[in-house]
Enzyme design. Structure first.
Site, PDB file in Angstrom:
ATOM      1  N   CYS A 148       0.816  -1.222   0.000  1.00 13.59           N
ATOM      2  CA  CYS A 148       0.000   0.000   0.000  1.00 13.59           C
ATOM      3  C   CYS A 148       0.850   1.272   0.000  1.00 13.59           C
ATOM      4  O   CYS A 148       0.407   2.308  -0.506  1.00 13.59           O
ATOM      5  CB  CYS A 148      -0.951  -0.003   1.188  1.00 13.59           C
ATOM      6  SG  CYS A 148      -0.163  -0.164   2.802  1.00 13.59           S
ATOM      7  N   HIS A 241      -1.481   7.277   3.513  1.00 17.11           N
ATOM      8  CA  HIS A 241      -0.022   7.230   3.471  1.00 17.11           C
ATOM      9  C   HIS A 241       0.489   8.412   2.651  1.00 17.11           C
ATOM     10  O   HIS A 241       0.103   8.611   1.496  1.00 17.11           O
ATOM     11  CB  HIS A 241       0.467   5.935   2.823  1.00 17.11           C
ATOM     12  CG  HIS A 241       0.277   4.718   3.666  1.00 17.11           C
ATOM     13  ND1 HIS A 241      -0.131   4.753   4.978  1.00 17.11           N
ATOM     14  CD2 HIS A 241       0.463   3.393   3.371  1.00 17.11           C
ATOM     15  CE1 HIS A 241      -0.196   3.525   5.459  1.00 17.11           C
ATOM     16  NE2 HIS A 241       0.168   2.682   4.502  1.00 17.11           N
TER      17      HIS A 241
END
Length: 353
Positions: A148, A241
């Protein structure tokens, strides 16, 4: 239209919960099986998740009465696709068993990512990698998502790699706590703190983008020949993120050329108008203090990669900031988009046919 029957492996975990949320009323797919560990098997999903559901919306009504099975093709018969959110400690063997049983496996686990005949599929980036599925010997096939952390990074690199080539990349990640699953990082370790180590993360960040941006030769994926150095950190942000990226190019682009490459970037999902495809895979924010998780994470329903702060790099060539939703674009949403692409391109055969 008859829908594709799908199962969710690891349905009680954080990624599994996101699959259940996102697949509600999907136009192509019908969730018919949920699988998890022996602790949950034999119980209804609603009972199992009474105090475990960690997504802000309620458990979808369709999932509550479903009885949870064990993650085995013998216990989840009749499915055409399984979405795997299993822990890597068991994912490799279980996913292989489903492929051997003729099921298409779309995995979020690391176990098969670096197999030369398994695509790390990012639907806008490397749809041509699907051609290597014919080299897999099992009746069903396995594809994986990338880690990810580098999902949004690779999307930002794709149009630049195609136009200008890459020599080297440096990245510095600030990763949300949801990326650690539940219960994740203890609060006394992360609140008011930055943890400068995430086990195995830097190793994945330094090899997966090259495979994603590689080319198919002789039925195998050959990684692109550029180097990456990564620093990966856990920060006290719930979702999203953020990655600071610097890159050195083979042909030196101007700022205007980079921005145009990002703004014009489209992939197969956009051309096919797939349900989970954002209108624009990349959005560049002009503000000097963007992107920010609090302000930008839901762009494109969490499927758009948001970029900002493009500026010259005094050591390499250019640097910028990447923000992506780690449990949607980096996990469940990307896997669903991959499944939509497989379905539209004829890689999924319904077992009723």
């Amino acid at each position: 239209m008859e829908k594709v029957k799908v199962g969710i492996l690891g349905a009680t975990g954080s990624v599994g919960q996101r699959f259940i949320q996102l697949l509600e009323n999907h136009p192509f797919f019908e969730v018919t099986h949920l699988a998890a560990s022996e602790r949950s098997a034999g119980k209804t999903y609603g009972d199992v998740m009474r105090s475990k559901w960690k997504i802000s919306s309620d458990i979808p009504l369709y999932a509550k009465p479903m009885v949870v099975s064990l993650p085995s093709p013998n216990d989840t018969p009749g499915v055409d696709i399984v979405f795997s959110g299993l822990d890597s400690s068991i994912a490799g063997e279980v996913e292989t068993a489903y492929a051997e049983a003729g099921v298409m496996v779309i995995s979020n686990s690391k176990n098969h990512r670096m197999d030369p005949d398994v695509p790390i599929l990012s639907a806008e980036v490397n749809s041509d990698h699907l051609s290597v599925l014919s080299a897999q010997k099992t009746p069903g096939k396995i594809i994986t998502n990338s880690n990810c952390t580098i999902m949004g990074v690779t999307i930002s690199l794709k149009p630049l790699f195609e136009a200008f080539g890459l020599e080297s990349v440096m990245l510095f990640s600030m990763q949300a706590i949801s990326g650690a699953g539940y219960p994740g990082v203890p609060s006394m370790d992360i609140l008011g703190n930055v943890v400068p180590h995430i086990g195995g993360e830097e190793e994945k960040a330094e090899i997966e983008p090259q495979k994603c941006l590689g080319k198919v030769e002789g039925g195998r994926i050959v990684s692109a020949p550029f180097a990456i150095s990564a620093h990966c950190n856990r920060v006290p942000v719930f979702d999203g993120h953020t990655v600071c990226v610097s890159a050195k190019f083979r042909k030196k682009p101007t700022e205007a050329q980079i921005l145009e490459a990002w703004r014009s970037f489209q992939g197969e999902p956009q051309k096919l108008a797939l349900p989970f495809a954002p209108e624009s895979p990349i959005l560049y924010r002009e503000e000097e203090d963007r992107p920010q998780p609090r302000l930008d994470l839901e762009t494109g329903k969490g499927m758009t990669t948001v970029l900002g702060r493009l500026r010259p790099d005094p050591i390499l060539d250019w640097k910028w900031v990447v923000l992506s939703h780690n449990t949607i674009r980096g996990a469940a949403g990307a896997a669903i988009l991959n499944a939509e692409l497989l379905y539209k391109k004829g890689y999924v055969r319904l077992k009723s046919n």
